[in-house]
Enzyme design. Sequence first.
Site, PDB file in Angstrom:
ATOM      1  N   ARG A 119     -12.120 -13.463  19.914  1.00 14.55           N
ATOM      2  CA  ARG A 119     -11.432 -14.715  19.603  1.00 14.55           C
ATOM      3  C   ARG A 119      -9.936 -14.576  19.823  1.00 14.55           C
ATOM      4  O   ARG A 119      -9.356 -13.542  19.607  1.00 14.55           O
ATOM      5  CB  ARG A 119     -11.740 -15.087  18.144  1.00 14.55           C
ATOM      6  CG  ARG A 119     -11.214 -16.436  17.677  1.00 14.55           C
ATOM      7  CD  ARG A 119     -11.842 -16.810  16.354  1.00 14.55           C
ATOM      8  NE  ARG A 119     -11.231 -18.013  15.789  1.00 14.55           N
ATOM      9  CZ  ARG A 119     -10.277 -18.001  14.887  1.00 14.55           C
ATOM     10  NH1 ARG A 119      -9.828 -16.854  14.425  1.00 14.55           N
ATOM     11  NH2 ARG A 119      -9.773 -19.134  14.423  1.00 14.55           N
ATOM     12  N   LYS A 146     -16.186  -5.863   9.278  1.00 19.34           N
ATOM     13  CA  LYS A 146     -16.701  -6.714  10.365  1.00 19.34           C
ATOM     14  C   LYS A 146     -17.892  -6.043  11.029  1.00 19.34           C
ATOM     15  O   LYS A 146     -17.776  -4.975  11.612  1.00 19.34           O
ATOM     16  CB  LYS A 146     -15.591  -6.977  11.387  1.00 19.34           C
ATOM     17  CG  LYS A 146     -16.002  -7.955  12.488  1.00 19.34           C
ATOM     18  CD  LYS A 146     -14.798  -8.426  13.279  1.00 19.34           C
ATOM     19  CE  LYS A 146     -15.182  -9.425  14.341  1.00 19.34           C
ATOM     20  NZ  LYS A 146     -14.011 -10.030  15.016  1.00 19.34           N
ATOM     21  N   ARG A 181      -6.688 -12.476   0.200  1.00 17.70           N
ATOM     22  CA  ARG A 181      -5.591 -11.778  -0.461  1.00 17.70           C
ATOM     23  C   ARG A 181      -6.153 -10.786  -1.459  1.00 17.70           C
ATOM     24  O   ARG A 181      -7.125 -11.045  -2.158  1.00 17.70           O
ATOM     25  CB  ARG A 181      -4.668 -12.769  -1.179  1.00 17.70           C
ATOM     26  CG  ARG A 181      -3.867 -13.652  -0.224  1.00 17.70           C
ATOM     27  CD  ARG A 181      -2.879 -14.527  -0.971  1.00 17.70           C
ATOM     28  NE  ARG A 181      -1.962 -13.739  -1.752  1.00 17.70           N
ATOM     29  CZ  ARG A 181      -0.842 -13.177  -1.267  1.00 17.70           C
ATOM     30  NH1 ARG A 181      -0.536 -13.303   0.010  1.00 17.70           N
ATOM     31  NH2 ARG A 181      -0.046 -12.463  -2.032  1.00 17.70           N
TER      32      ARG A 181
END
Length: 322
Positions: free
Chosen positions: A120, A185, A321
């Site tokens: 991406r 990921k 966060r």
Amino acid sequence: MDERALLATLIDGATHSGATLAATLGVSRAAVWKQIESLRAAGLPIAAQVGRGYHLQCPLQLLDGDALRAVLPRGASKAWPCIEIHWQLDSTSSELQRRAALLPSGSAIFAERQSAGRGRRGRSWLAPPALGLTFSLLWRFEHGFAALAGLSLAVGVAVAETLRARGAHAITLKWPNDVQHDGGKLAGILVELGGEFLGPCHALIGIGLNVCMPAAVRADAGQPVADLVDACGGVAPARNALAAALLVALAEALALFAREGFAAFAARYAALDALAGRELSVQTGSEAFRARARGVDSRGALRVSRGAQMLLLDSAEVSVRA
């Protein structure tokens, strides 16, 4: 001698001497060493023992078109009339893009090795040869681009549910295109559209999935990554069977999406949403701000609250966060 032939010889996990490999493959020992170094540089963990030879340090199965098609149910075989497996391409999505006008809907191209895998926002997708699944799909739609909002999320649902069904645990989806395991990921999805803006059009759907990710490659990734070996408790599914299972699920998902759009996947996505309720750092255009994730809407846009303000994001970089 090509790299695939060498890898097919090493695939049994035994230690093979340089002399034995050279004799088996009909090449010089120097040629064997050169190909071993090429595969190592690409991230394959091949160990060398002085006086003994070379061996693979992780289990590996090469993709095989006949083996893959043999386990596809009849309906899925019809949905994927064109399945190709290549040893090396620049990018499976680039290959499909070059041939999109000639190939039928339901074309799937796999590559064991990519020299310019695409992710991406122009990023590259890095994967060691034969240790993941890197493939792209061509699917045609009667409607225009607007009707395909949320397609990458629907594809993510199909991939995540398939992995869960094959024994992978703690699988979630991070908007807009990541499949995660335990915060790392595991897979990425890239959707590119072509054809007529108002329809008909087609989608090129690129998927990269980490099956076995060596430690050295993880260290160079620049972000937390995961693989199916971890997600499945130490033993990943066989790659040919996994590829077939993904094609079955994706054919069903893409047909459903063509009929009903992302709304048909909204509840399934919510059950896998890694961001819902989390505080985020958001980068959109030149603006950066904090917000809290509130799920996605019926088009697949990310819903976030920024103070008293509710925003919908169609495109943004988001991270959780700490």
